[in-house]
Design an enzyme around this catalytic site. Structure first.
Site, PDB file in Angstrom:
ATOM      1  CE  LYS A 167      -0.074  -1.812   4.422  1.00  0.00           C
ATOM      2  NZ  LYS A 167      -0.355  -3.151   4.898  1.00  0.00           N
ATOM      3  CB  ILE A 225     -12.572  -6.591   2.948  1.00  0.00           C
ATOM      4  CG1 ILE A 225     -12.715  -6.763   4.461  1.00  0.00           C
ATOM      5  CG2 ILE A 225     -13.815  -5.982   2.350  1.00  0.00           C
ATOM      6  CD1 ILE A 225     -12.965  -5.444   5.185  1.00  0.00           C
ATOM      7  CE  LYS A 236      -3.919  -1.128   5.197  1.00  0.00           C
ATOM      8  NZ  LYS A 236      -4.170  -1.634   6.574  1.00  0.00           N
TER       9      LYS A 236
END
Lengths: 430, 430
Positions: A107, A138, A207
């Protein structure tokens, strides 16, 4: 069955080793789902020879990740080294320059160089996939890029850092203070020895900047994220939040405003009845609002070898099946800048905690400071009386402009009876 | 930019008209995301000429959906007619036979003919996509097929019917009884004039059978779903559930057991602390457990024009981008039957409500019946005393085999003091 997809993996920490193990243990299942096998052909890490719990048969070892990306027999390079620059970025660029697809969990690299790397990937005709970079367990990248692709996204917010959520959850459940819980989290391996990336909100901001780009079709703009971590959240704040019907979560929020898309990461009071209030411990969650679909909530584990490896492998399986999309949802050259920094014009509701000397007239002075700045108080709370002593006083104020609030707070802080700077936490009625 | 993807839409009810509107209103956005335009070239419905709120310019009208599927100038046929057989199925088969991809929201058709249609799609070399068939606003099909594809799924459960969830939520919030709330839901358009498909659990069972096939790689086996609806859930049950720390939800559950995958739909008591307990009103949610990723929760609107059109369009966009996968995650010929019906061997914990005459000795008789069948009582609850009158008595029992519980209930029902058949609701500690 078609020929195998060949995968080289750079970085064999928890996630890297977990990814090799997943690909080996589930190889039959994955081959059935892809209509072809997926084979690990090469790996690279700093230290050779260590037993990492997987079978090295048929896998070529490289000491140098960049050399592996350039010369290994592979279709895909998986970058799990980490760090915004250095070896990680050189590995990714070497792979793309050789026409290899890239899967990464990095990230920091995407937050700082995402747009540039997306342009390079498109130029090279390869895929740059990064499901594992945001909220491992997720499938939020796929959901934004594909599942909700018919929608204009108007806002998104989420719990994007498991370490902070674990600390805040434990503080609430035990009544203990921040420093104490952080120390325990470090002992348990839930927080790094140097925890600042997590607790200062930087990881969540990385993120968020990636999600913003994908959701709103803008270049990744990490510098535009307004960031505040959880160091200053006290046990007292958490206790008062409960009294007022809120929970405190570190949220990343990106939202369309009349000035552009604002991006912010900060401790936030959310109503106990909101779904995000119940996402506890190491779980992450992301809530999106789309113009046709309405609200969608995704929740799962944010980190750890299993969830992150699962996300890496989802990207690898997409490549094996020939599924691909634009890195940030649209061609990189068409990303349109419309993120804005924190603006004084943006309004918000706030919780304010003061430490004040309990003397006559102090409430009147505070109220006057708010009134003169046009800030409307919703409630003020002082539990118990202790004349002459220092006591916490807690207020909530209605939607107000940032500049007005700052003006009021400066005057309040200057009062003789106010003994430390005000603690301010934004309230979001999500 | 590449040439447009041409779409024909069969069925112009709320969802069909909503889909055309979405494709027209977001055409620029969709073209950017696909790298090519998506154009509606043909539509079909029972009644021509009606204004459905979208522009018919450039769209060819067909009276006959099957004829449209066969002869229209299109790459994709979207089937939004509904019904397991008849025109819907003939339209889908005609489209596939002509080499056109199919997007459908038709859960009844897939529940009854899913495996056969998947075989036909593969034979024709086309995609059969159905994100909109299960929980419209939730990208659960894509998540299971792609996002979690590296995992063996061990269980999944969810709130799959918005009508039932709305009724149960309203019953809890207002204390009103089932029939009363159903009537209101019908007046508000949340329930059909003939509500049996929803409230008897058939709709949820259709969806569950589709999810089971995709998650476990088995042929769609709607007949193996054990189904019970919410007609017999009373206001009293909901009140007692709260007292015991539970909420009642109509859940669809598919779970790996030593006997195979069991599938069941029934009212379920779930702990108030579980995430699914807080999914209220018309929202749907699906919880999955994967061996690497752990628990993932997806929540969103289950029905309505916007969310369902969003799901339909996601499938269309996948086709425009050239993304595709096997209908049920693996080639249809490789789907392996391993679902089982409800087995007496499967154990569960239960809530039991009795209406009993409040006379001495009745508790002892009930306790003896349970003991003799080897069923362990967890608690028994009678609020207040009314000697000689009929009162509700509520018990919960620990994990027990279905056959043992049935034996105990038969004996309890035969007691003179027990005046109506026991009401039984399964408890799941999710």
């Amino acid at each position: 069955m078609r020929e195998p997809l060949k995968v080289a993996i750079a970085g064999l920490g928890t996630v890297g080793a977990g990814t090799v193990k997943l690909l080996q243990e589930q190889s039959d299942l994955i081959a059935r789902r892809c209509g072809r096998p997926v084979t690990v052909t090469a790996v690279s890490a700093r230290t050779a020879g260590r037993d990492r719990g997987f079978d090295m048969t048929g896998i070529t070892w490289f000491d140098d990740a960049v050399e592996m990306a350039d010369t290994a027999d592979c279709d895909v390079v998986v970058e799990l080294i980490g760090g915004a620059d250095g070896v990680a970025k050189r590995t990714v660029q070497a792979a793309m320059a050789r026409g290899r697809h890239v899967v990464t969990a990095n990230k920091a690299m995407l937050a700082h160089h995402g747009t540039q790397l997306a342009l390079e990937a498109e130029k090279a005709g390869v895929v740059l996939a990064y499901e594992a970079a945001v909220a491992g367990g997720i499938p939020i990248i796929k959901t934004l890029r594909e599942g909700l692709a018919g929608n204009r996204i108007t806002s998104l917010y989420g719990i994007l850092n498991g370490t902070c959520n674990y600390i805040l959850t434990t503080m609430r459940e035990t009544g203990r203070d921040f420093a104490d819980v952080l120390e325990e989290a470090q002992a348990l391996g839930y927080a790094e020895a140097d925890p600042s990336f997590d607790i200062d909100g930087v990881d969540a901001a990385h993120k968020l900047s990636i999600l913003t780009s994908l959701a709103f079709g803008s270049p990744v703009d990490f510098g535009a994220v307004s960031v505040q971590g959880i160091r200053n959240v006290s046990a007292l704040d958490i206790e008062y939040a409960e009294l007022l019907g809120y929970r405190i979560k570190l949220l990343g929020i990106a939202r369309e405003t009349e000035f552009g898309v604002e991006q912010r990461v900060h401790p936030t009071m959310v109503p106990i009845a909101s779904p995000i209030a119940h996402v506890e411990g190491v779980f992450n969650a992301v809530v999106t609002e789309g113009d046709f679909v309405g609200r969608t909530v995704l929740e799962g584990r944010g980190a750890g070898a299993g969830p992150t490896a699962s996300a890496v492998v989802a990207d690898v399986i997409d490549l094996a099946c020939g599924r691909h999309g634009f890195t940030f949802g649209v061609p990189a050259a068409e990303l349109k800048a419309h993120t804005v920094g924190a603006l004084d014009k943006l309004t918000g509701a706030y919780y304010i905690r003061l430490q004040v000397l309990d003397v006559p007239g102090v409430f009147a002075d505070i109220a006057a400071a708010l009134r003169d700045a046009q800030v409307s108080m919703e409630q003020i709370l002082q539990r118990g009386r202790s004349p002459g002593e220092i006591v916490p006083v807690v207020m909530t104020v209605y939607e107000t402009e940032g500049s007005a609030l700052r003006q009021a707070l400066e005057r309040i802080e200057a009062l003789d009876a106010v003994v430390e700077p005000p603690h301010v936490i934004r309230i979001e009625e999500l």
